[in-house]
Design a protein around this motif. Structure first.
Motif, mmCIF file in Angstrom:
data_model
loop_
_atom_site.group_PDB
_atom_site.id
_atom_site.type_symbol
_atom_site.label_atom_id
_atom_site.label_comp_id
_atom_site.label_asym_id
_atom_site.label_seq_id
_atom_site.Cartn_x
_atom_site.Cartn_y
_atom_site.Cartn_z
ATOM 1 N N THR A 175 0.851 -1.185 0.000
ATOM 2 C CA THR A 175 0.000 0.000 0.000
ATOM 3 C C THR A 175 0.891 1.240 0.000
ATOM 4 O OG1 THR A 175 -0.065 0.168 2.404
ATOM 5 C CG2 THR A 175 -1.755 -1.227 1.352
ATOM 6 N N ASP A 176 0.288 2.392 -0.299
ATOM 7 C CA ASP A 176 1.043 3.641 -0.263
ATOM 8 C C ASP A 176 1.614 3.891 1.131
ATOM 9 O OD1 ASP A 176 0.614 4.150 -2.946
ATOM 10 O OD2 ASP A 176 -1.133 5.434 -2.583
ATOM 11 N N ARG A 177 0.869 3.538 2.148
ATOM 12 C CA ARG A 177 1.325 3.705 3.526
ATOM 13 C C ARG A 177 2.550 2.835 3.796
ATOM 14 N NH1 ARG A 177 -0.668 5.756 8.671
ATOM 15 N NH2 ARG A 177 0.897 4.969 10.104
ATOM 16 N N GLU A 178 2.521 1.583 3.346
ATOM 17 C CA GLU A 178 3.662 0.688 3.552
ATOM 18 C C GLU A 178 4.890 1.186 2.792
ATOM 19 O OE1 GLU A 178 1.418 -3.575 4.281
ATOM 20 O OE2 GLU A 178 1.585 -2.805 2.232
ATOM 21 N N LEU A 179 4.687 1.695 1.589
ATOM 22 C CA LEU A 179 5.805 2.243 0.826
ATOM 23 C C LEU A 179 6.404 3.445 1.546
ATOM 24 C CD1 LEU A 179 4.461 2.014 -2.823
ATOM 25 C CD2 LEU A 179 6.415 0.777 -1.882
ATOM 26 N N THR A 180 5.549 4.310 2.076
ATOM 27 C CA THR A 180 6.021 5.475 2.814
ATOM 28 C C THR A 180 6.816 5.049 4.042
ATOM 29 O OG1 THR A 180 4.129 6.771 2.070
ATOM 30 C CG2 THR A 180 5.314 7.599 3.986
ATOM 31 N N ASP A 181 6.374 3.979 4.706
ATOM 32 C CA ASP A 181 7.083 3.485 5.893
ATOM 33 C C ASP A 181 8.508 3.056 5.573
ATOM 34 O OD1 ASP A 181 4.931 3.968 7.528
ATOM 35 O OD2 ASP A 181 4.259 1.871 7.602
ATOM 36 N N ILE A 182 8.747 2.567 4.370
ATOM 37 C CA ILE A 182 10.101 2.156 3.995
ATOM 38 C C ILE A 182 10.820 3.230 3.183
ATOM 39 C CG2 ILE A 182 9.611 -0.312 4.156
ATOM 40 C CD1 ILE A 182 9.445 -0.398 1.095
ATOM 41 N N GLY A 183 10.226 4.406 3.115
ATOM 42 C CA GLY A 183 10.886 5.543 2.487
ATOM 43 C C GLY A 183 10.792 5.598 0.976
ATOM 44 N N LEU A 184 9.744 4.987 0.418
ATOM 45 C CA LEU A 184 9.562 4.987 -1.026
ATOM 46 C C LEU A 184 8.208 5.561 -1.412
ATOM 47 C CD1 LEU A 184 10.812 1.378 -1.890
ATOM 48 C CD2 LEU A 184 12.068 3.514 -2.172
ATOM 49 N N SER A 185 8.085 5.934 -2.667
ATOM 50 C CA SER A 185 6.791 6.310 -3.228
ATOM 51 C C SER A 185 6.574 5.443 -4.464
ATOM 52 C CB SER A 185 6.776 7.794 -3.609
ATOM 53 O OG SER A 185 7.659 8.030 -4.681
ATOM 54 N N ARG A 186 5.395 5.499 -5.027
ATOM 55 C CA ARG A 186 5.108 4.690 -6.228
ATOM 56 C C ARG A 186 6.080 5.019 -7.359
ATOM 57 N NH1 ARG A 186 2.183 0.522 -5.281
ATOM 58 N NH2 ARG A 186 0.715 0.942 -3.632
ATOM 59 N N GLY A 187 6.477 6.284 -7.441
ATOM 60 C CA GLY A 187 7.413 6.694 -8.489
ATOM 61 C C GLY A 187 8.806 6.131 -8.346
ATOM 62 N N ASP A 188 9.142 5.639 -7.157
ATOM 63 C CA ASP A 188 10.472 5.073 -6.916
ATOM 64 C C ASP A 188 10.585 3.599 -7.295
ATOM 65 O OD1 ASP A 188 11.371 7.486 -5.784
ATOM 66 O OD2 ASP A 188 10.622 6.906 -3.795
ATOM 67 N N ILE A 189 9.476 2.944 -7.500
ATOM 68 C CA ILE A 189 9.473 1.492 -7.693
ATOM 69 C C ILE A 189 10.344 1.071 -8.875
ATOM 70 C CG2 ILE A 189 8.036 -0.508 -8.312
ATOM 71 C CD1 ILE A 189 5.865 0.667 -6.494
ATOM 72 N N GLU A 190 10.188 1.709 -10.015
ATOM 73 C CA GLU A 190 10.970 1.305 -11.192
ATOM 74 C C GLU A 190 12.469 1.490 -10.953
ATOM 75 O OE1 GLU A 190 11.795 -0.422 -14.699
ATOM 76 O OE2 GLU A 190 9.817 -0.285 -13.759
ATOM 77 N N ARG A 191 12.843 2.604 -10.347
ATOM 78 C CA ARG A 191 14.258 2.870 -10.066
ATOM 79 C C ARG A 191 14.830 1.815 -9.132
ATOM 80 N NH1 ARG A 191 16.399 5.039 -5.815
ATOM 81 N NH2 ARG A 191 14.429 5.911 -5.095
ATOM 82 N N VAL A 192 14.078 1.476 -8.104
ATOM 83 C CA VAL A 192 14.533 0.464 -7.142
ATOM 84 C C VAL A 192 14.633 -0.906 -7.822
ATOM 85 C CG1 VAL A 192 13.918 -0.786 -5.030
ATOM 86 C CG2 VAL A 192 13.679 1.694 -5.127
ATOM 87 N N ALA A 193 13.649 -1.244 -8.644
ATOM 88 C CA ALA A 193 13.643 -2.548 -9.314
ATOM 89 C C ALA A 193 14.838 -2.695 -10.252
ATOM 90 C CB ALA A 193 12.344 -2.735 -10.093
ATOM 91 N N ARG A 194 15.214 -1.606 -10.915
ATOM 92 C CA ARG A 194 16.370 -1.655 -11.824
ATOM 93 C C ARG A 194 17.693 -1.594 -11.096
ATOM 94 N NH1 ARG A 194 15.951 2.793 -15.986
ATOM 95 N NH2 ARG A 194 14.914 3.854 -14.300
ATOM 96 N N GLY A 195 17.647 -1.248 -9.805
ATOM 97 C CA GLY A 195 18.870 -1.205 -9.016
ATOM 98 C C GLY A 195 19.691 0.047 -9.263
ATOM 99 N N VAL A 196 19.020 1.104 -9.687
ATOM 100 C CA VAL A 196 19.730 2.363 -9.975
ATOM 101 C C VAL A 196 19.859 3.185 -8.726
ATOM 102 C CG1 VAL A 196 19.662 4.496 -11.317
ATOM 103 C CG2 VAL A 196 18.917 2.372 -12.339
#
Length: 62
Positions: free
Chosen positions: A41-62
C-alpha cells in the motif's frame, strides 16, 4: 505479508550465452521486485521511504 529472499551469485558468466543468462536473471529479479513493491500500500511504501514513483528505479537497481 511474507518476504521472499533470493540469492543469486553476482559473478557474471563468460561468453555470449552467459551474457544472455545474466540479462534474463536480472530481468526476472527486477520483475519480482517490481511486483512485490506494487503489492504494498502507499502507507507501507512510505514506511520504507519509497513512493510509487520510486518502484521502477529500485527494481532496476539504480
Amino acid at each position: 505479508m511474507s518476504a521472499i529472499e533470493t540469492f543469486r551469485a553476482s559473478a557474471s558468466r563468460p561468453g555470449f550465452f552467459g551474457r544472455i543468462a545474466d540479462t534474463l536473471i536480472h530481468w526476472a529479479d527486477a520483475r519480482e521486485t517490481r511486483n512485490q513493491l506494487n503489492r504494498l500500500t502507499d502507507r507501507e511504501l512510505t514506511d520504507i521511504g519509497l513512493s510509487r514513483g520510486d518502484i521502477e528505479r529500485v527494481a532496476r537497481g539504480v
